[in-house]
Design an enzyme around this catalytic site. Structure first.
Site, PDB file in Angstrom:
ATOM      1  N   LEU A 206      22.965  -1.591  78.551  1.00  0.00           N
ATOM      2  CA  LEU A 206      24.144  -1.708  77.682  1.00  0.00           C
ATOM      3  C   LEU A 206      25.486  -1.579  78.403  1.00  0.00           C
ATOM      4  CD1 LEU A 206      22.864   0.431  74.657  1.00  0.00           C
ATOM      5  CD2 LEU A 206      22.810  -2.060  74.917  1.00  0.00           C
ATOM      6  N   SER A 207      25.478  -1.152  79.670  1.00  0.00           N
ATOM      7  CA  SER A 207      26.749  -0.823  80.324  1.00  0.00           C
ATOM      8  C   SER A 207      27.034  -1.690  81.548  1.00  0.00           C
ATOM      9  CB  SER A 207      26.745   0.654  80.751  1.00  0.00           C
ATOM     10  OG  SER A 207      26.891   1.502  79.655  1.00  0.00           O
TER      11      SER A 207
ATOM     12  N   CYS B 106      27.317  14.073  84.834  1.00  0.00           N
ATOM     13  CA  CYS B 106      27.515  13.302  83.594  1.00  0.00           C
ATOM     14  C   CYS B 106      26.951  14.046  82.396  1.00  0.00           C
ATOM     15  CB  CYS B 106      26.778  11.970  83.659  1.00  0.00           C
ATOM     16  SG  CYS B 106      27.310  10.878  84.958  1.00  0.00           S
TER      17      CYS B 106
ATOM     18  N   HIS C 253      33.074   5.572  86.355  1.00  0.00           N
ATOM     19  CA  HIS C 253      33.863   6.776  86.053  1.00  0.00           C
ATOM     20  C   HIS C 253      34.213   7.420  87.393  1.00  0.00           C
ATOM     21  CE1 HIS C 253      31.566   7.081  81.987  1.00  0.00           C
ATOM     22  NE2 HIS C 253      32.775   6.600  81.758  1.00  0.00           N
TER      23      HIS C 253
ATOM     24  N   GLU D 262      37.502   7.974  78.252  1.00  0.00           N
ATOM     25  CA  GLU D 262      36.110   8.318  78.574  1.00  0.00           C
ATOM     26  C   GLU D 262      35.922   9.816  78.802  1.00  0.00           C
ATOM     27  OE1 GLU D 262      33.465   5.754  79.259  1.00  0.00           O
ATOM     28  OE2 GLU D 262      34.797   4.448  78.135  1.00  0.00           O
TER      29      GLU D 262
HETATM   30  O1  SUG Z   1      28.493   5.176  79.810  1.00  0.00           O
HETATM   31  N1  SUG Z   1      25.086   4.884  80.543  1.00  0.00           N
HETATM   32  C1  SUG Z   1      26.280   5.704  80.511  1.00  0.00           C
HETATM   33  C2  SUG Z   1      26.321   6.641  81.688  1.00  0.00           C
HETATM   34  C3  SUG Z   1      27.458   7.621  81.586  1.00  0.00           C
HETATM   35  C4  SUG Z   1      27.641   8.447  82.824  1.00  0.00           C
HETATM   36  N2  SUG Z   1      28.676   9.381  82.651  1.00  0.00           N
HETATM   37  C5  SUG Z   1      29.515   9.810  83.609  1.00  0.00           C
HETATM   38  N3  SUG Z   1      29.625   9.181  84.739  1.00  0.00           N
HETATM   39  N4  SUG Z   1      30.232  10.840  83.361  1.00  0.00           N
HETATM   40  C6  SUG Z   1      27.515   4.823  80.481  1.00  0.00           C
HETATM   41  O2  SUG Z   1      27.529   3.784  81.167  1.00  0.00           O
HETATM   42  C7  SUG Z   1      23.497   3.255  79.651  1.00  0.00           C
HETATM   43  C8  SUG Z   1      22.769   2.985  78.374  1.00  0.00           C
HETATM   44  C9  SUG Z   1      21.848   1.787  78.461  1.00  0.00           C
HETATM   45  O3  SUG Z   1      22.123   0.871  79.244  1.00  0.00           O
HETATM   46  O4  SUG Z   1      20.851   1.758  77.698  1.00  0.00           O
HETATM   47  C10 SUG Z   1      24.731   4.137  79.497  1.00  0.00           C
HETATM   48  O5  SUG Z   1      25.334   4.145  78.445  1.00  0.00           O
END
Ligand code: SUG
Length: 429
Positions: free
Chosen positions: A26-27, A361, A246, A179
């Site tokens: 998703l990201s 995270c 991030h 964020e």
């Molecule tokens: O927002 N992964 C999160 C990971 C967040 C990490 N946080 C910090 N670095 N503080 C994001 O990208 C993946 C979900 C998916 O692909 O199913 C996701 O949302």
């Protein structure tokens, strides 16, 4: 508001991994999320890994809290898009008509609580309260659903308004993409004394990967807390495009220490000079010979840097950092060098890592003195018994495995609801 530096400690609130943890790709810009898309995820193991990390921090003598996941799949989040009927009817229709939206409301992404809010320490704010500004997570559809639920949760946990000001998310637009703590660093002589707040942010520079944190959002967050003279630092475009979506993927700060990749920021030397002028005790620890690729692949910088009860600092690293020989050699050098970091503790959070979430995270840091700590609902602070209760709840109710095709199975939705109810009961005990 009386603040007591002598009793101030940092409490880490970890996100408990929810029962629908899955790999849905998703990201964009998050290398692990993209490359593990379609794999089978193991929610029970993921939650137990997270709990083991919390336990490791407790065993270091630190105070540990947790934040429960919201219910997913979130049928309620689909209703504004015109889906109606029972929750199951809503979910089934969304899975049929808009699979991308359906997957977004299934994500367990709230586990990464560094993105829950930006936390402004009491000694730095205008009214002497700890301010928590809920993040809108406007940059990613699946994460944008978290804000309102996180706001309600933070109000529940940080319940004493004499000590805490919990703000809702900024209006959700790309211009104000926020964020949370993942792009905020606080440097100070201690958790209980006034410090310098650094906000790392992106800007639109035409790269393939999105830059999620907007400077204007950071400015609004600083304004809400009444911070004096915050520092804004533009992320390095090369780092963002290498996968540092991030800032906490390439830098981590704690009290007097800034551990950073030399390419984390656009004008790193400018930041170091500005910090040095305001905090003469500052230690800038730059890694040597670690490429951006190694940094992002190993999540070396997504470690928790914590102050131990004896005043020394420990780095809580993901096991992936030890598996990269170049990175691990650098960790050993840093621990041996002349700086406050004196211990490396390795934890296994592989299931979260495969979605781009390392130890840092997974947690939200909240500095509190004794009075503020008493203003937290104790149900969210861990002791042995509460930890055991959470672990048993996970063992009994979290699915073992979720493959992408399982997400559309009503049996999974029912299991997730039962898990959520069991967790509420465990918290209420
Ligand atoms: O927002 N992964 C999160 C990971 C967040 C990490 N946080 C910090 N670095 N503080 C994001 O990208 C993946 C979900 C998916 O692909 O199913 C996701 O949302």
């Amino acid at each position: 508001m009386t603040r007591d530096p002598a009793t101030t400690v940092e409490v880490n609130f970890d996100g408990l991994v929810g029962p629908t943890h899955n790999y849905a790709g998703l990201s964009p810009g998050n290398v692990a999320s993209q490359s593990n898309f379609g794999e089978t995820a193991f929610p029970r193991a993921a939650a137990l890994q997270g709990l083991a990390k919390m336990r490791a921090v407790m065993d270091l003598g630190l105070t540990q809290g947790f934040l429960p996941p919201p219910l997913r799949p979130a049928a309620e989040a689909l209703r504004p898009f015109g889906f109606d009927g029972s929750d199951d009817e809503v979910l089934a229709a969304a899975a049929r008509d808009d699979l991308a939206l359906f997957r977004a409301v299934c994500s367990a992404s709230s586990m990464w609580r560094a993105n829950a809010a930006t936390v402004l320490a009491a000694p730095d704010t205008a009214d002497g309260r700890v301010h928590l500004v809920t993040a809108n997570l406007a940059g990613m559809l699946h994460r944008s659903f978290e804000g309102p639920e996180t706001h309600a949760l933070l109000r529940r946990v940080f319940r004493d308004e004499a000590c805490f000001a919990v703000h809702g998310p900024l209006p959700s637009a790309r211009h104000f993409g926020d964020e949370g703590a993942a792009n905020h660093m606080r440097l100070a002589d201690g958790h209980g004394v006034a410090g310098v707040n650094v906000f790392a942010h992106g800007e639109h520079r035409g790269g393939a990967f999105p830059e999620r944190q907007s400077r204007r959002a950071s400015e609004a967050v600083a304004r809400l807390g009444g911070l004096e003279a915050p520092i804004y630092a533009l992320q390095n475009a090369a780092a963002v495009q290498a996968g540092a979506f991030h800032n906490d993927v390439v830098a981590v700060a704690n009290e007097t220490v800034l551990l950073t990749h030399p390419q984390a920021l656009d004008d790193a030397q400018g930041l170091y000079a500005a910090l040095q002028a305001r905090l003469p005790s500052l230690h800038v620890v730059e890694t040597q010979g670690v490429s951006l690729e190694d940094a992002i692949g190993s999540y070396l910088f997504n470690s928790q840097l914590v102050t131990l009860p004896d005043g020394a600092m420990a780095l809580i690293l993901p096991v992936e950092a030890r598996e990269n020989a170049r990175v691990w050699a650098e960790v050993e050098r840093i621990v041996a060098a002349n700086n406050p970091i004196s211990r490396a503790v390795v934890v296994d959070v592989r299931e979260s890592m495969r979605n781009g979430g390392g130890p840092a995270c997974l947690r939200l840091r909240v500095p509190v003195d004794e009075a503020a700590r008493a203003g937290i609902d104790p149900g969210f602070l861990l002791d042995e018994a509460r930890w055991e209760r959470l672990a048993h709840t996970v063992e009994a109710h979290w699915p073992e495995a979720i493959a992408p095709k399982d997400l559309t199975d009503p049996a999974l939705w029912a299991q997730a609801r039962a898990a959520h109810a069991a967790l509420e009961q465990a918290i209420g005990v």
